[in-house]
Scaffold this motif. Structure first.
Motif, PDB file in Angstrom:
ATOM      1  N   ARG A  16       0.823  -1.215   0.000  1.00 27.36           N
ATOM      2  CA  ARG A  16       0.000   0.000   0.000  1.00 27.36           C
ATOM      3  C   ARG A  16       0.856   1.265   0.000  1.00 27.36           C
ATOM      4  O   ARG A  16       1.482   1.612   0.992  1.00 27.36           O
ATOM      5  N   ASN A  38      -9.463  10.725   5.815  1.00 29.76           N
ATOM      6  CA  ASN A  38      -9.026   9.597   6.642  1.00 29.76           C
ATOM      7  C   ASN A  38      -8.149   8.681   5.800  1.00 29.76           C
ATOM      8  O   ASN A  38      -8.494   8.352   4.662  1.00 29.76           O
ATOM      9  N   GLY A  39      -7.025   8.309   6.358  1.00 27.79           N
ATOM     10  CA  GLY A  39      -6.160   7.356   5.672  1.00 27.79           C
ATOM     11  C   GLY A  39      -5.282   7.975   4.599  1.00 27.79           C
ATOM     12  O   GLY A  39      -4.577   7.270   3.877  1.00 27.79           O
ATOM     13  N   SER A  40      -5.277   9.295   4.480  1.00 24.43           N
ATOM     14  CA  SER A  40      -4.471   9.925   3.417  1.00 24.43           C
ATOM     15  C   SER A  40      -2.980   9.938   3.750  1.00 24.43           C
ATOM     16  O   SER A  40      -2.151  10.202   2.872  1.00 24.43           O
ATOM     17  N   GLY A  41      -2.636   9.717   5.022  1.00 27.79           N
ATOM     18  CA  GLY A  41      -1.211   9.618   5.366  1.00 27.79           C
ATOM     19  C   GLY A  41      -0.684  10.772   6.209  1.00 27.79           C
ATOM     20  O   GLY A  41       0.530  10.922   6.364  1.00 27.79           O
ATOM     21  N   LYS A  42      -1.587  11.558   6.806  1.00 29.79           N
ATOM     22  CA  LYS A  42      -1.156  12.708   7.608  1.00 29.79           C
ATOM     23  C   LYS A  42      -0.334  12.263   8.829  1.00 29.79           C
ATOM     24  O   LYS A  42       0.750  12.785   9.088  1.00 29.79           O
ATOM     25  N   SER A  43      -0.879  11.293   9.570  1.00 31.98           N
ATOM     26  CA  SER A  43      -0.152  10.823  10.769  1.00 31.98           C
ATOM     27  C   SER A  43       1.161  10.171  10.368  1.00 31.98           C
ATOM     28  O   SER A  43       2.190  10.357  11.036  1.00 31.98           O
ATOM     29  N   THR A  44       1.120   9.431   9.267  1.00 31.01           N
ATOM     30  CA  THR A  44       2.349   8.785   8.788  1.00 31.01           C
ATOM     31  C   THR A  44       3.414   9.838   8.508  1.00 31.01           C
ATOM     32  O   THR A  44       4.576   9.681   8.884  1.00 31.01           O
ATOM     33  N   HIS A 179      -9.066  16.897  11.859  1.00 33.07           N
ATOM     34  CA  HIS A 179     -10.277  16.871  11.035  1.00 33.07           C
ATOM     35  C   HIS A 179     -11.207  18.037  11.363  1.00 33.07           C
ATOM     36  O   HIS A 179     -12.179  18.265  10.640  1.00 33.07           O
TER      37      HIS A 179
HETATM   38  N1  ATP Z   1       1.445   0.391  10.836  1.00 35.23           N
HETATM   39  C1  ATP Z   1       0.712   0.326   9.726  1.00 35.23           C
HETATM   40  N2  ATP Z   1       0.686  -0.792   8.982  1.00 35.23           N
HETATM   41  C2  ATP Z   1      -0.025  -0.867   7.844  1.00 35.23           C
HETATM   42  N3  ATP Z   1      -0.777   0.133   7.354  1.00 35.23           N
HETATM   43  C3  ATP Z   1      -0.798   1.280   8.067  1.00 35.23           C
HETATM   44  C4  ATP Z   1      -0.060   1.443   9.281  1.00 35.23           C
HETATM   45  N4  ATP Z   1      -0.276   2.684   9.754  1.00 35.23           N
HETATM   46  C5  ATP Z   1      -1.105   3.276   8.882  1.00 35.23           C
HETATM   47  N5  ATP Z   1      -1.424   2.437   7.872  1.00 35.23           N
HETATM   48  C6  ATP Z   1      -2.284   2.747   6.706  1.00 35.23           C
HETATM   49  O1  ATP Z   1      -1.706   3.846   6.037  1.00 35.23           O
HETATM   50  C7  ATP Z   1      -2.709   4.741   5.594  1.00 35.23           C
HETATM   51  C8  ATP Z   1      -2.426   6.124   6.145  1.00 35.23           C
HETATM   52  O2  ATP Z   1      -2.614   6.096   7.560  1.00 35.23           O
HETATM   53  P1  ATP Z   1      -2.466   7.397   8.442  1.00 35.23           P
HETATM   54  O3  ATP Z   1      -2.828   7.031   9.835  1.00 35.23           O
HETATM   55  O4  ATP Z   1      -1.156   8.008   8.204  1.00 35.23           O
HETATM   56  O5  ATP Z   1      -3.591   8.335   7.801  1.00 35.23           O
HETATM   57  P2  ATP Z   1      -4.277   9.651   8.366  1.00 35.23           P
HETATM   58  O6  ATP Z   1      -4.391  10.581   7.213  1.00 35.23           O
HETATM   59  O7  ATP Z   1      -3.544  10.138   9.553  1.00 35.23           O
HETATM   60  O8  ATP Z   1      -5.704   9.092   8.767  1.00 35.23           O
HETATM   61  P3  ATP Z   1      -6.761   9.627   9.872  1.00 35.23           P
HETATM   62  O9  ATP Z   1      -7.125  10.993   9.462  1.00 35.23           O
HETATM   63  O10 ATP Z   1      -7.891   8.651   9.752  1.00 35.23           O
HETATM   64  O11 ATP Z   1      -6.069   9.579  11.208  1.00 35.23           O
HETATM   65  C9  ATP Z   1      -4.041   4.145   6.027  1.00 35.23           C
HETATM   66  O12 ATP Z   1      -4.586   3.446   4.939  1.00 35.23           O
HETATM   67  C10 ATP Z   1      -3.667   3.201   7.134  1.00 35.23           C
HETATM   68  O13 ATP Z   1      -4.558   2.122   7.195  1.00 35.23           O
END
Ligand code: ATP
Length: 218
Positions: A16, A38-44, A179
């Motif tokens: 992914r 949600n899930g766009s990768g901000k926390s990552t 959000h």
């Molecule tokens: N440790 C992990 N292993 C596998 N996939 C992960 C992991 N952490 C995050 N993901 C996936 O990576 C993508 C981005 O996650 P992330 O938490 O960075 O998004 P986000 O923008 O912060 O989401 P949200 O707004 O819902 O908190 C999501 O599809 C999530 O499921």
């Protein structure tokens, strides 16, 4: 040059692809708001900047110095998405642990002053979150990463948090994601949207609609 700078961020979890070629920078005095679905990768992205996740590729500099783990520089502090401080620690001890230069200012904050002997976990959920955010904001770090600082906060407390952040804009740079996008639009000096693994500069709410973050209103 006083700047947190990251570009060419590429990260995938297994198959992914989450971030591809993302660029973000933050100078002292800036509050950079990062929005995204949600899930766009901000926390990552914030975890990569702090050094909690090692990406597939990135180019990261703090004040012109190439680095991989900004937490080792002492110049970057990070509030993760959920509670991160053990509930049994006392607020007075946490103030001593996290703050130095701005400690006396933090001790003037009512929530802190009135609860110095209290364990963090005995506060309400919103107050616990606020205390965690304050410890990070009042730390000595020049660059502050805040992941969803407004979640759990009632409107008046969210305003209080924004005031604390604004107090530091002379000497610090902030990257904030949440959000509660209206809070982000209100406080940020610049907005970046993460969408399909890339970053887009946002100038107004219409840009958020055009980029699919907000719904089209008929
Ligand atoms: N440790 C992990 N292993 C596998 N996939 C992960 C992991 N952490 C995050 N993901 C996936 O990576 C993508 C981005 O996650 P992330 O938490 O960075 O998004 P986000 O923008 O912060 O989401 P949200 O707004 O819902 O908190 C999501 O599809 C999530 O499921």
């Amino acid at each position: 040059m006083d700047e947190l700078y990251i570009d060419s961020v590429n990260h995938h979890y297994g198959d992914r692809q989450v971030l591809s070629s993302v660029f973000l920078n933050c100078k002292i005095g800036e509050i950079v708001g990062v929005l995204g679905r949600n899930g766009s990768g901000k926390s990552t992205l914030l975890k990569i900047i702090f050094g909690e996740i090692k990406p597939h590729f990135m180019h990261l500099k703090v004040d012109g110095e190439l680095t991989f783990k900004t937490y080792l520089t002492g110049k970057v502090a990070y509030l993760p998405q959920g509670y991160f401080i053990p509930h049994y620690l006392r607020i007075g001890d946490l103030v001593n642990l996290y703050t130095q230069t701005y400690q006396s200012q933090l001790l003037e904050v009512e929530l802190i002053k009135l609860n110095l002997n209290e364990m963090l976990g005995n506060l309400s959920g919103g107050n616990r979150r606020l205390v965690e955010a304050l410890l990070i904001i009042y730390s000595d770090a020049k660059y502050v990463l805040l992941d969803e600082p407004f979640s759990q906060l009632a409107p008046l407390i969210a305003d209080e948090l924004k005031n604390h952040i604004s107090k530091f804009t002379d000497g610090k740079g902030f990257i904030i994601t949440d959000h509660y996008y209206r809070q982000i639009l209100e406080i940020s000096t610049r907005i970046v949207l993460i969408n399909n693994g890339c970053n887009y500069a946002i100038n107004n709410e219409d840009d958020l609609i055009l980029n699919g973050y907000l719904p089209h209103l008929e």
